[in-house]
Design a protein around this motif. Structure first.
Motif, PDB file in Angstrom:
ATOM      1  N   GLY A  25     -46.756 -24.145  17.249  1.00 24.53           N
ATOM      2  CA  GLY A  25     -47.844 -24.762  17.977  1.00 24.53           C
ATOM      3  C   GLY A  25     -48.098 -23.765  19.324  1.00 24.53           C
ATOM      4  N   VAL A  26     -47.194 -23.272  19.797  1.00 28.30           N
ATOM      5  CA  VAL A  26     -47.420 -22.197  20.830  1.00 28.30           C
ATOM      6  C   VAL A  26     -48.422 -20.990  20.209  1.00 28.30           C
ATOM      7  CG1 VAL A  26     -46.509 -20.648  22.495  1.00 28.30           C
ATOM      8  CG2 VAL A  26     -45.466 -22.778  22.394  1.00 28.30           C
ATOM      9  N   ILE A  27     -47.908 -20.395  19.160  1.00 30.67           N
ATOM     10  CA  ILE A  27     -48.709 -19.419  18.647  1.00 30.67           C
ATOM     11  C   ILE A  27     -50.099 -19.850  18.416  1.00 30.67           C
ATOM     12  CG2 ILE A  27     -49.033 -17.931  16.528  1.00 30.67           C
ATOM     13  CD1 ILE A  27     -46.003 -17.854  16.239  1.00 30.67           C
ATOM     14  N   LEU A  28     -50.401 -21.349  17.828  1.00 27.67           N
ATOM     15  CA  LEU A  28     -51.881 -21.775  17.630  1.00 27.67           C
ATOM     16  C   LEU A  28     -52.529 -21.634  19.008  1.00 27.67           C
ATOM     17  CD1 LEU A  28     -53.951 -23.122  15.919  1.00 27.67           C
ATOM     18  CD2 LEU A  28     -52.917 -25.398  16.283  1.00 27.67           C
ATOM     19  N   ALA A  29     -51.838 -22.317  20.138  1.00 28.29           N
ATOM     20  CA  ALA A  29     -52.568 -22.275  21.370  1.00 28.29           C
ATOM     21  C   ALA A  29     -52.756 -21.010  21.828  1.00 28.29           C
ATOM     22  CB  ALA A  29     -51.431 -22.877  22.420  1.00 28.29           C
ATOM     23  N   GLN A  30     -52.111 -19.907  21.388  1.00 27.88           N
ATOM     24  CA  GLN A  30     -52.402 -18.453  21.961  1.00 27.88           C
ATOM     25  C   GLN A  30     -53.511 -17.989  21.180  1.00 27.88           C
ATOM     26  OE1 GLN A  30     -48.945 -16.127  20.620  1.00 27.88           O
ATOM     27  NE2 GLN A  30     -47.736 -17.023  22.398  1.00 27.88           N
ATOM     28  N   ILE A  31     -53.894 -18.434  19.953  1.00 32.06           N
ATOM     29  CA  ILE A  31     -55.043 -18.322  19.012  1.00 32.06           C
ATOM     30  C   ILE A  31     -56.116 -18.850  19.739  1.00 32.06           C
ATOM     31  CG2 ILE A  31     -56.061 -18.284  16.975  1.00 32.06           C
ATOM     32  CD1 ILE A  31     -53.386 -18.186  15.454  1.00 32.06           C
ATOM     33  N   LEU A  32     -55.789 -20.116  20.158  1.00 34.56           N
ATOM     34  CA  LEU A  32     -57.206 -20.704  20.814  1.00 34.56           C
ATOM     35  C   LEU A  32     -57.680 -20.460  22.187  1.00 34.56           C
ATOM     36  CD1 LEU A  32     -55.960 -24.518  19.982  1.00 34.56           C
ATOM     37  CD2 LEU A  32     -57.870 -23.330  19.006  1.00 34.56           C
ATOM     38  N   ILE A 110     -41.645 -16.789  22.664  1.00 30.27           N
ATOM     39  CA  ILE A 110     -43.104 -17.046  22.281  1.00 30.27           C
ATOM     40  C   ILE A 110     -43.547 -17.738  23.709  1.00 30.27           C
ATOM     41  CG2 ILE A 110     -44.433 -18.234  21.004  1.00 30.27           C
ATOM     42  CD1 ILE A 110     -43.279 -15.809  19.583  1.00 30.27           C
ATOM     43  N   LEU A 111     -42.918 -18.366  24.388  1.00 24.91           N
ATOM     44  CA  LEU A 111     -43.367 -19.134  25.696  1.00 24.91           C
ATOM     45  C   LEU A 111     -43.742 -17.955  26.687  1.00 24.91           C
ATOM     46  CD1 LEU A 111     -41.675 -22.401  26.319  1.00 24.91           C
ATOM     47  CD2 LEU A 111     -44.094 -22.019  25.908  1.00 24.91           C
ATOM     48  N   PHE A 112     -42.734 -17.129  26.855  1.00 29.84           N
ATOM     49  CA  PHE A 112     -42.974 -15.905  27.671  1.00 29.84           C
ATOM     50  C   PHE A 112     -44.293 -15.134  27.391  1.00 29.84           C
ATOM     51  CE2 PHE A 112     -42.386 -11.429  28.552  1.00 29.84           C
ATOM     52  CZ  PHE A 112     -42.265 -11.358  29.807  1.00 29.84           C
ATOM     53  N   MET A 113     -44.536 -14.803  25.988  1.00 31.80           N
ATOM     54  CA  MET A 113     -45.597 -14.273  25.823  1.00 31.80           C
ATOM     55  C   MET A 113     -47.010 -14.957  25.859  1.00 31.80           C
ATOM     56  SD  MET A 113     -44.757 -11.432  24.062  1.00 31.80           S
ATOM     57  CE  MET A 113     -46.092 -10.810  22.880  1.00 31.80           C
ATOM     58  N   PHE A 114     -46.825 -16.063  25.798  1.00 32.99           N
ATOM     59  CA  PHE A 114     -47.712 -17.073  26.010  1.00 32.99           C
ATOM     60  C   PHE A 114     -48.349 -17.131  27.481  1.00 32.99           C
ATOM     61  CE2 PHE A 114     -49.809 -21.782  26.088  1.00 32.99           C
ATOM     62  CZ  PHE A 114     -50.944 -21.215  25.869  1.00 32.99           C
ATOM     63  N   ALA A 115     -47.117 -17.029  28.179  1.00 34.26           N
ATOM     64  CA  ALA A 115     -47.490 -16.962  29.909  1.00 34.26           C
ATOM     65  C   ALA A 115     -48.180 -15.677  30.362  1.00 34.26           C
ATOM     66  CB  ALA A 115     -45.941 -16.969  30.591  1.00 34.26           C
ATOM     67  N   ILE A 116     -47.692 -14.490  29.590  1.00 33.10           N
ATOM     68  CA  ILE A 116     -48.247 -13.296  29.929  1.00 33.10           C
ATOM     69  C   ILE A 116     -49.750 -13.280  29.534  1.00 33.10           C
ATOM     70  CG2 ILE A 116     -48.236 -10.645  29.426  1.00 33.10           C
ATOM     71  CD1 ILE A 116     -45.669 -11.978  31.109  1.00 33.10           C
ATOM     72  N   GLN A 117     -50.128 -13.738  28.436  1.00 32.96           N
ATOM     73  CA  GLN A 117     -51.326 -13.664  27.820  1.00 32.96           C
ATOM     74  C   GLN A 117     -52.311 -14.654  28.753  1.00 32.96           C
ATOM     75  OE1 GLN A 117     -51.992 -16.396  24.641  1.00 32.96           O
ATOM     76  NE2 GLN A 117     -53.919 -15.478  23.873  1.00 32.96           N
ATOM     77  N   ALA A 138     -41.642 -15.035  35.276  1.00 33.03           N
ATOM     78  CA  ALA A 138     -41.334 -15.389  33.703  1.00 33.03           C
ATOM     79  C   ALA A 138     -40.396 -14.598  33.259  1.00 33.03           C
ATOM     80  CB  ALA A 138     -42.633 -14.963  33.060  1.00 33.03           C
ATOM     81  N   THR A 139     -40.095 -13.423  33.575  1.00 31.38           N
ATOM     82  CA  THR A 139     -38.973 -12.465  32.820  1.00 31.38           C
ATOM     83  C   THR A 139     -37.425 -13.431  33.380  1.00 31.38           C
ATOM     84  OG1 THR A 139     -40.418 -10.724  32.906  1.00 31.38           O
ATOM     85  CG2 THR A 139     -37.942 -10.527  32.946  1.00 31.38           C
ATOM     86  N   ALA A 140     -37.625 -13.756  34.743  1.00 35.49           N
ATOM     87  CA  ALA A 140     -36.456 -14.406  35.377  1.00 35.49           C
ATOM     88  C   ALA A 140     -36.032 -15.676  34.614  1.00 35.49           C
ATOM     89  CB  ALA A 140     -36.451 -14.782  36.862  1.00 35.49           C
ATOM     90  N   LEU A 141     -37.027 -16.515  34.460  1.00 29.63           N
ATOM     91  CA  LEU A 141     -36.793 -17.685  33.646  1.00 29.63           C
ATOM     92  C   LEU A 141     -36.397 -17.443  32.072  1.00 29.63           C
ATOM     93  CD1 LEU A 141     -39.869 -19.732  35.005  1.00 29.63           C
ATOM     94  CD2 LEU A 141     -37.380 -19.928  35.641  1.00 29.63           C
ATOM     95  N   LEU A 142     -37.030 -16.405  31.661  1.00 28.13           N
ATOM     96  CA  LEU A 142     -36.406 -16.134  30.136  1.00 28.13           C
ATOM     97  C   LEU A 142     -35.165 -15.815  30.114  1.00 28.13           C
ATOM     98  CD1 LEU A 142     -37.318 -15.636  27.165  1.00 28.13           C
ATOM     99  CD2 LEU A 142     -37.921 -13.184  27.673  1.00 28.13           C
TER     100      LEU A 142
END
Length: 234
Positions: A25-32, A110-117, A138-142
């Protein structure tokens, strides 16, 4: 969090859990996000910032639109392949637990990647964002998230703290990962605090990561040596 045992380890490697659907679902959100933002993005999108928070690298908007979803999808596919083909390193390794843990860790990545995007997209659209703060936070939370699961990872070839000594012995692996979990959480808390101070942010990311890597490498060697000298006794 406790993981129940399952006897059908081969089947569990291919199992799709709610956490897997979450990742998809997160990957789909990234695509959107990429598709919806694409018409409004400049021809050249900021892709790198220096220690002062100034843009010093760009990529085309097409490459930017593809980059994060492609990386995330690649990580997910690689995880599925490795989980399927990975050989056992120990009789104590429960493939069901290993697969479940890898799913949880994948959620964090994947959530970290989404935050960066999202923050890069916002910056490219001219919105006032402090990208250095967001990346550090984001890195700290990861780190904190991963630290909570690190101590539960059983010995395997493809994720975890893989030094020659942890891969060679279950006890060394277990002790190193238990310490590593605490250190990652501690490093994450330090990063979290330092993220609020702009001059400290470059050090906040590099320093704790390097320190944790050095400590755990040395610790795994010392534990292995101590066990070897004592004939494998704790």
């Amino acid at each position: 969090m406790k993981f129940r045992e399952e006897n059908n380890h081969t089947g569990s490697r291919a199992k799709i859990w709610p956490s897997t659907w979450f990742v998809l679902g997160v990957i789909l959100a990234q695509i959107l996000v990429s598709v919806l933002a694409y018409p409004f993005m400049p021809a050249q999108v900021p892709s790198h910032w220096n220690a002062s928070g100034q843009v010093d690298g760009y990529m085309s908007r097409t490459a930017n639109a593809i980059f994060v979803p492609a990386i995330s999808a690649g990580i997910y596919i690689l995880r599925r392949i490795l989980l399927f083909i990975a050989p056992s390193t120990s009789r104590n390794t429960n493939r069901y637990v290993l697969a479940k843990l890898s799913d949880y860790l994948l959620c964090g990545v994947i959530l970290f990647m989404f935050a960066i995007q999202l923050v890069v997209t916002a910056a490219a659209l001219g919105l006032p964002v402090d990208i250095g703060f967001v990346v550090c936070l984001a890195t700290a939370l990861l780190f904190i998230f991963m630290g909570n699961y690190l101590g539960k990872i059983q010995r395997n070839f493809w994720f975890g703290i893989r030094t020659p000594w942890t891969l060679a012995d279950d006890t060394v692996w277990e002790r190193t990962h238990r310490l590593g979990g605490w250190l990652l959480v501690g490093a994450g808390v330090v990063m979290l605090v330092m993220s609020f101070f702009a001059p400290l942010r470059p050090l906040a990311i590099i320093g704790p990561i390097l320190l944790v890597a050095i400590i755990l490498t040395g610790y795994s060697f010392l534990v292995y040596r101590r066990l070897s000298q004592s004939g494998g006794k704790a």
